[in-house]
Design an enzyme around this catalytic site. Structure first.
Site, mmCIF file in Angstrom:
data_model
loop_
_atom_site.group_PDB
_atom_site.id
_atom_site.type_symbol
_atom_site.label_atom_id
_atom_site.label_comp_id
_atom_site.label_asym_id
_atom_site.label_seq_id
_atom_site.Cartn_x
_atom_site.Cartn_y
_atom_site.Cartn_z
ATOM 1 N N GLY A 1 59.422 45.446 52.450
ATOM 2 C CA GLY A 1 58.585 45.434 53.655
ATOM 3 C C GLY A 1 58.978 46.536 54.629
ATOM 4 N N LEU A 2 59.915 47.405 54.191
ATOM 5 C CA LEU A 2 60.361 48.491 55.073
ATOM 6 C C LEU A 2 59.909 49.857 54.544
ATOM 7 C CD1 LEU A 2 64.037 47.349 55.887
ATOM 8 C CD2 LEU A 2 61.950 46.912 57.194
ATOM 9 N N SER B 1 60.022 51.133 51.416
ATOM 10 C CA SER B 1 60.901 51.816 50.452
ATOM 11 C C SER B 1 60.112 52.623 49.427
ATOM 12 C CB SER B 1 61.754 50.811 49.680
ATOM 13 O OG SER B 1 62.587 50.151 50.560
ATOM 14 N N SER B 2 58.947 52.099 49.020
ATOM 15 C CA SER B 2 58.193 52.815 47.983
ATOM 16 C C SER B 2 57.699 54.156 48.532
ATOM 17 C CB SER B 2 57.032 51.976 47.453
ATOM 18 O OG SER B 2 56.148 51.650 48.492
ATOM 19 N N ALA B 3 57.257 54.170 49.783
ATOM 20 C CA ALA B 3 56.803 55.432 50.378
ATOM 21 C C ALA B 3 57.994 56.371 50.579
ATOM 22 C CB ALA B 3 56.102 55.165 51.709
ATOM 23 N N ASP C 1 52.890 54.359 55.845
ATOM 24 C CA ASP C 1 54.270 54.390 55.336
ATOM 25 C C ASP C 1 54.686 55.798 54.923
ATOM 26 O OD1 ASP C 1 54.121 51.678 55.666
ATOM 27 O OD2 ASP C 1 54.821 51.150 53.665
ATOM 28 N N PRO D 1 68.977 47.883 48.940
ATOM 29 C CA PRO D 1 68.235 47.230 47.854
ATOM 30 C C PRO D 1 67.892 45.795 48.252
ATOM 31 C CG PRO D 1 70.556 47.428 47.290
ATOM 32 C CD PRO D 1 70.366 48.168 48.578
HETATM 33 O O1 PMV Z 1 55.250 46.233 52.787
HETATM 34 P P1 PMV Z 1 55.257 47.669 53.169
HETATM 35 O O2 PMV Z 1 56.544 48.179 53.705
HETATM 36 O O3 PMV Z 1 54.721 48.543 52.054
HETATM 37 O O4 PMV Z 1 54.209 47.835 54.393
HETATM 38 C C1 PMV Z 1 52.831 47.564 54.175
HETATM 39 C C2 PMV Z 1 51.992 47.814 55.394
HETATM 40 C C3 PMV Z 1 50.551 47.332 55.241
HETATM 41 O O5 PMV Z 1 49.900 47.565 56.498
HETATM 42 C C4 PMV Z 1 50.479 45.850 54.949
HETATM 43 C C5 PMV Z 1 49.807 48.076 54.142
HETATM 44 C C6 PMV Z 1 49.434 49.522 54.467
HETATM 45 O O6 PMV Z 1 49.151 50.260 53.520
HETATM 46 O O7 PMV Z 1 49.405 49.906 55.649
#
Ligand code: PMV
Length: 327
Positions: A105-106, A108-110, A152, A101
């Site tokens: 940026g890794l 997590s939502s996907a 993602d 948690p």
């Molecule tokens: O922040 P994250 O883990 O959802 O990664 C986003 C990656 C981007 O290239 C910025 C957006 C995308 O949809 O590829």
């Protein structure tokens, strides 16, 4: 009995780290991503009745929790509808377990969307292919990211290092690293709002079309070089390309002082290369280390600055990055 006629399913979706070309990938430039062996896990219970409940454990490290919860609920609704379920005809309970948690940026939502699709299909006792999981998860991912490239959810589904090209035919290919990867992930402890950062890049593109076009060309070349370095086992070359990638992301405006400071600290502590990873504006950064002990040195450098950090390992044969140090 409350759970009479209930059926339960459990699904997992991988998180990821992007080695090169986040953001540029939204505009059709190929990017390389690796899965992190710390999947998001979702349990779905479907039973007679009506209604939808979504629960996640307490999260830390973000100030956008209400917005995140709204997005998650909306993504669940969209996925539930896409697979032909209705919360008016079934009682659907979703529980998500997230063991990282506050590490944004890794992907997590996907990871969540993929885990949810798998869990629902299992609960319904319906088979589904990876392609189907990926396609449906992408519908959920659109809620979080507005204009997601699809990288993602693809890594979250297949759980393997890949080369991804939005709109490409094929859209993605397996990549087999020619070297064991030791990657350090550092957490800036600032939330990464991918949607806002993607919107920032869209504004940059409108304001500076020529500069943006030049960056896209450079990113395309960098992606090809990074793939070659990765497949040929050229760690120094890959590290240097990651450094260049960070400079290009800085020019897009998606880095910030804290991420730059972390990237500099990693290089100082012996990383072969370092960059932000994912949406930026906060979230996580990624550094390439030569081996396990160098990775440990980079992790302690980041921790001394007050940043949680882990070192993950991707073996030579590919597969998934395994966490070595989550303390
Ligand atoms: O922040 P994250 O883990 O959802 O990664 C986003 C990656 C981007 O290239 C910025 C957006 C995308 O949809 O590829």
């Amino acid at each position: 009995m409350e759970e009479r006629n209930a059926s339960e399913g459990i699904g997992r979706g991988f998180r990821k780290a992007i080695l090169v070309n986040e953001h540029f990938v939204v505009y059709g430039v190929p990017a390389i991503a690796v899965p992190i062996f710390s999947p998001v896990e979702v349990t779905a219970v479907v039973r007679q009745g009506a209604g939808l409940q979504v629960s996640v454990p307490a999260r830390s490290g973000g100030d956008g929790r209400a917005e995140e919860d709204r997005d998650r609920l909306e993504a669940v609704r969209r996925i539930v509808r896409t697979i032909g379920l209705s919360e008016r005809e079934r009682m659907i309970r979703i529980r998500c377990v997230d063991d990282l948690p506050g590490w944004s940026g890794l992907g997590s939502s996907a990871g969540f969307c993929v885990a949810l699709v798998r869990a629902l299909f299992m609960a319904l006792n319906r088979p589904c292919t990876d392609e189907e999981v990926n396609r449906i998860a992408y519908e959920g991912e659109k809620v979080f990211a507005a204009n997601p490239s699809g990288i993602d959810n693809t890594v979250a589904t297949y759980g393997s290092p890949l080369w991804f090209e939005r709109g490409g035919s094929p859209a993605w290919e397996w990549v087999r690293p020619g070297l064991p990867l030791w990657l350090v992930i550092g957490n800036s402890r600032m939330p990464c709002r991918t949607r806002d950062e993607v919107a920032k890049v869209a504004r940059f593109r409108r304001a500076r079309p020529d500069l943006f076009a030049g960056l896209l060309r450079d990113a395309a070349a960098l992606g090809r070089d990074a793939r070659r370095a990765l497949e040929e086992g050229d760690a120094a070359g890959l590290g240097s390309l990651m450094n260049q990638g960070h400079s290009m992301l800085k020019r897009l405006g998606v880095s910030n002082e804290r991420l730059d400071e972390m990237v500099a600290a990693c290089r100082l502590h012996g990383a072969l290369g370092a960059k932000l990873t994912g949406g930026g504006g906060g979230g996580c950064m990624l550094a390439l280390a030569a081996d396990a002990s160098s990775g440990a040195a980079v992790v302690s450098g980041l921790k001394r600055l007050g940043h949680p950090a882990i070192c993950v390992h991707l073996p030579l044969s590919g597969g998934r990055l395994r966490a070595r140090d989550t303390s």
